[in-house]
Scaffold this active site. Sequence first.
Site, PDB file in Angstrom:
ATOM      1  N   PHE A 179      13.826  43.590  51.546  1.00 55.81           N
ATOM      2  CA  PHE A 179      12.684  44.350  51.051  1.00 55.81           C
ATOM      3  C   PHE A 179      11.528  43.374  50.750  1.00 55.81           C
ATOM      4  CE2 PHE A 179      10.459  46.657  47.558  1.00 55.81           C
ATOM      5  CZ  PHE A 179      10.210  47.858  48.227  1.00 55.81           C
ATOM      6  N   THR A 181       9.778  42.518  48.242  1.00 57.42           N
ATOM      7  CA  THR A 181       9.824  41.697  47.026  1.00 57.42           C
ATOM      8  C   THR A 181      10.989  40.710  47.020  1.00 57.42           C
ATOM      9  OG1 THR A 181      11.148  43.361  45.866  1.00 57.42           O
ATOM     10  CG2 THR A 181       8.738  43.495  45.623  1.00 57.42           C
ATOM     11  N   LYS A 182      11.882  40.788  48.003  1.00 61.17           N
ATOM     12  CA  LYS A 182      13.064  39.933  48.001  1.00 61.17           C
ATOM     13  C   LYS A 182      12.737  38.526  48.508  1.00 61.17           C
ATOM     14  CE  LYS A 182      16.040  42.966  46.409  1.00 61.17           C
ATOM     15  NZ  LYS A 182      15.326  44.244  46.361  1.00 61.17           N
ATOM     16  N   ASN A 183      13.770  37.714  48.711  1.00 58.91           N
ATOM     17  CA  ASN A 183      13.579  36.295  48.993  1.00 58.91           C
ATOM     18  C   ASN A 183      13.020  36.023  50.386  1.00 58.91           C
ATOM     19  OD1 ASN A 183      14.667  35.996  46.464  1.00 58.91           O
ATOM     20  ND2 ASN A 183      16.717  35.520  47.198  1.00 58.91           N
TER      21      ASN A 183
END
Length: 376
Positions: A179, A181-183
């Site tokens: 997603f 916002t993930k890494n």
Amino acid sequence: MTVLPYGRQSISEEDIAAVTAVLRGDWLTTGPAVTAFETAISELSGGHRAVSCTSGTAALHIAYAALGLGPGDEVVTTPMTFVATASCAALLGARIIFADIDYETGLLDPSAVDAALTERCRVITAVDYAGQSADYPALQSLADRVGAKTLADAAHSVGGSAYGRPVGDLADVTTMSFFPTKNLTTGEGGAVVCKDPEIAQRAHEFHFIGLVRDPSRFELTDEGPWHQEVHEYGVNYRLTDLGAALGLSQLRRLAEFKRRRAEITARYNAAFAGVDGLRTPVQGADVDPMWHLYPLRVLGGRRRELFERMRAAGIGVQVNYIPVYWHPVFARQGYRRGLCPNAERFYAEELSLPLYPDLTDGDVDRVIETLLNLVG
């Protein structure tokens, strides 16, 4: 006033060029970029087969289905997570058993799992909360005792490691989220990494509408070379080449993302250590986190006040997460508040500060100064 989100994607010109190249090519959906991306995720995860998919939630659904979860089975998991960790197992008919967390780290507590474990348990699902891995050696020992499998919900920890092994090599099955916002991101997207090749093949077929394409397994043997058949129901959770191309480009910067996230975390830790009314995150032993969240703890019942005042100041703080069994869909099934006291206490104090690679030093200073002024 510029609003700082709690998380966001980092998109480079190289990322844009990678996606544009796919748009100019022959494949848009599952093609050579997906194959290359799955290979890269496998290499990141200890060499185990990776199956890409459309989201982290899809990855959990695929993983539970590939593990053969069904009615009468139990899944022991943490309440300190996004609801999908539990709901995807419940969708398949499994009974969810919530075990409490370690109040210091927010991670699933093996001793609580031990107390909740029965012979009906098929899966122990831990969540790498905020980016640091759970105690998989202890959880694996518990799972082996009852013939269960371990599942790492590594939505927060892709790119990290623990006990000298990379995320993806710590549990029997690992799920990932890409997603924004993930890494790293593929837009929406996820992956399932499986140590057992047979489980990996079931995961692949489930996410590919259940299609079997191996002639040696066909039950209808008198059709033509076009033939494919379905033995078990599946769904279409396939990632596109567009998303995979973005993911491949993002993987080239994963080490830099990790470095910057650690740098911001260290600055927050230094600023808030010893401040009355605040507690900084606790890092577990033998863990090299990929910090996805900065879960500050606000004491004295002031979490909501500070949340609202930080938001009013343009600082996009967040709370991660409401205990899963508080959601009405679980509460209506008889789960009651008080079930996991550590998780409920942790939730009452938790406040996620902005943390993403493109956050500047000036942005970090603004977050720190605003919060310290509000705390007084």
